[in-house]
Design an enzyme around this catalytic site. Structure first.
Site, short mmCIF file in Angstrom:
data_model
loop_
_atom_site.label_atom_id
_atom_site.label_comp_id
_atom_site.label_asym_id
_atom_site.label_seq_id
_atom_site.Cartn_x
_atom_site.Cartn_y
_atom_site.Cartn_z
CB SER A 1 -0.96 -0.06 1.18
OG SER A 1 -1.91 0.97 1.12
CG HIS B 1 -5.47 0.03 -1.69
ND1 HIS B 1 -5.87 -0.99 -0.87
CD2 HIS B 1 -4.49 0.68 -1.02
CE1 HIS B 1 -5.18 -0.94 0.26
NE2 HIS B 1 -4.34 0.06 0.20
CD GLU C 1 -7.79 -3.68 -1.44
OE1 GLU C 1 -8.52 -4.63 -1.09
OE2 GLU C 1 -8.01 -2.49 -1.13
#
Lengths: 282, 282
Positions: A136, A178, A205
């Protein structure tokens, strides 16, 4: 923050950006592969949880990596820029075979570590063979040009993304994460429209790009990696567009890669890799 | 439901899919251009509101088109498949210089009109020079292969889209609408992965593709049109993928077009068109 020169006779470590929300318990393929890369039982991993504002992020990853059989793992947090000059922390980074950045806010990483001896050391260690991964926000920070924040949506507008300098392990690509889950194609395209030299890498993800020392990217995980190659861009209206204007971009090449497929960042060629073997019937 | 043959010496009318939510009052560029195409004060437009479940959709577009100076406009609804064989309705379609499908649910259009004399007549009239436009569901219905419904997200999974036969004015492209606003790239890519021969056209809201008789597409409106050309696809894993699996697609070409830019569906070349002239400073 340009990439460190790779010392003669050595090769760069792998760079492993992950799209966030990687599976941690039930078949954690991405983390397992990162652990194997770093040496398995002999691995020595430093976790940097600085992007996160949760106090237990570091200890959580310590447990996860221990569970996966890592020989030695230490969470190393940085609360101030002075921490990023501190001798013991530098020493600890110097011992690691792998460095892992957790998720959170990538601007916390860049504001805390940017331009410090720790950032410089991580670049040098990666150039000498230490593997660096991140999930992330921890994925975004890895490259030289980092998406700091932006708007959702699949078509780009001139102001839909804001870039900031990242850690600079490489300048060959711009990461977004994401990717499917937060609809980020538009902001990645906007980032490439500013300057099409880099390759855009959009990570879903639970999906990672394992980037080899030779700059071939291998996909691992349950989602897909969207590779945007603007190298043959015919036209971009970015220079004439106002902030909220849609942007015209002609001639983008896009590859949607899933686990087993590869992309060579040097030659900019995609391959289905192990996918060419038909799936076993069941 | 293949496209009608264009009679000797005639040319097809324009096909005008709109991405939904087109501006109707303040600078309604798309509708104005459609009206001009159909003859302005001499235009005779039939509005088909059958996709919509709101009872005032037809009369609303009657007012809008009247306001824009259209000579004659009639809303023609179809409540049953028998309505789509009815003589007066066929006669009214036969008089029109333009036909316009409103938004709603494209399956209402395909279930009510598919295979009826009205559908056949609209194809024949378009082949003889009548212009046919539609917004949202009314855009989706225009092509031979129609996206009936699907999942959101920018990366494709094998089951992320369901196709159905559309009205079949052309088989050169597959339309998706509300494109940026509803994050529909993944389902458009999935549709192309089934069979890459068609071009994918993703229309943002308040944005239209004005497709000339020679199959050059001109963009109008405030958003962008995403053109996906899978003609050079190197690899698709669609045939091996289970329904929820992500799909690997290598070698897609994408163009993001804004008002003024064009794409030739015949030669598959994009042009910045009038955008090449730099914007006036202000």
């Amino acid at each position: 923050m340009s990439p460190s020169r790779i010392p003669d006779g050595e090769q760069r470590g792998w760079i492993v950006p992950i799209g966030g929300a990687e599976e941690k318990e039930n078949d954690p393929r991405i983390l397992e592969r990162f652990v194997a890369l770093c040496g398995g039982a002999d691995a020595d991993i430093v976790v940097i949880p600085t992007a996160s504002q949760l106090s237990d992020t570091g200890s959580r990853y310590e447990s996860i990596f221990t569970e996966l059989g890592v020989g030695r793992v230490t969470a190393l947090d940085f609360d101030t820029r002075r921490d990023a000059e501190e001798r013991n922390r530098l020493k600890r980074i110097g011992e690691a075979s792998g460095i892992f950045f957790t998720g959170g806010n990538q601007l916390r990483l860049s504001t805390m570590l940017g331009g410090t001896p720790i950032a410089q050391l991580i670049r040098a260690r990666n150039a000498s063979g230490v593997h660096v991964g991140g999930t992330s926000a921890g994925a975004s920070i890895l490259s030289e040009h980092m998406i700091a924040f932006g708007k959702e949506g699949s078509s780009p507008t001139a102001g839909s993304v804001r870039l900031a300098p990242g850690l600079g392990l490489t300048n060959r690509f711009v990461i977004d994460q994401h990717f499917r889950q937060r609809d980020r194609l538009g902001r990645l395209l906007a980032a490439l429209a500013y300057n099409p030299y880099a390759v855009g890498i959009g990570l879903d993800e639970d999906t990672a790009a394992f980037i080899r020392p030779d700059n071939t990217l291998e996909v691992e995980g349950s989602g897909s990696v969207t590779v945007v190659d603007a190298g043959n861009l015919q036209f971009s209206s970015m220079a004439q567009a106002d902030e909220d204007d849609p942007v015209c971009l002609l001639g983008l090449t896009i590859h949607i890669l899933i686990a087993g497929a590869t992309f060579n960042l040097q030659t900019r060629t995609a391959s289905a890799g192990t996918l060419i073997t038909p799936k076993q019937t069941h």
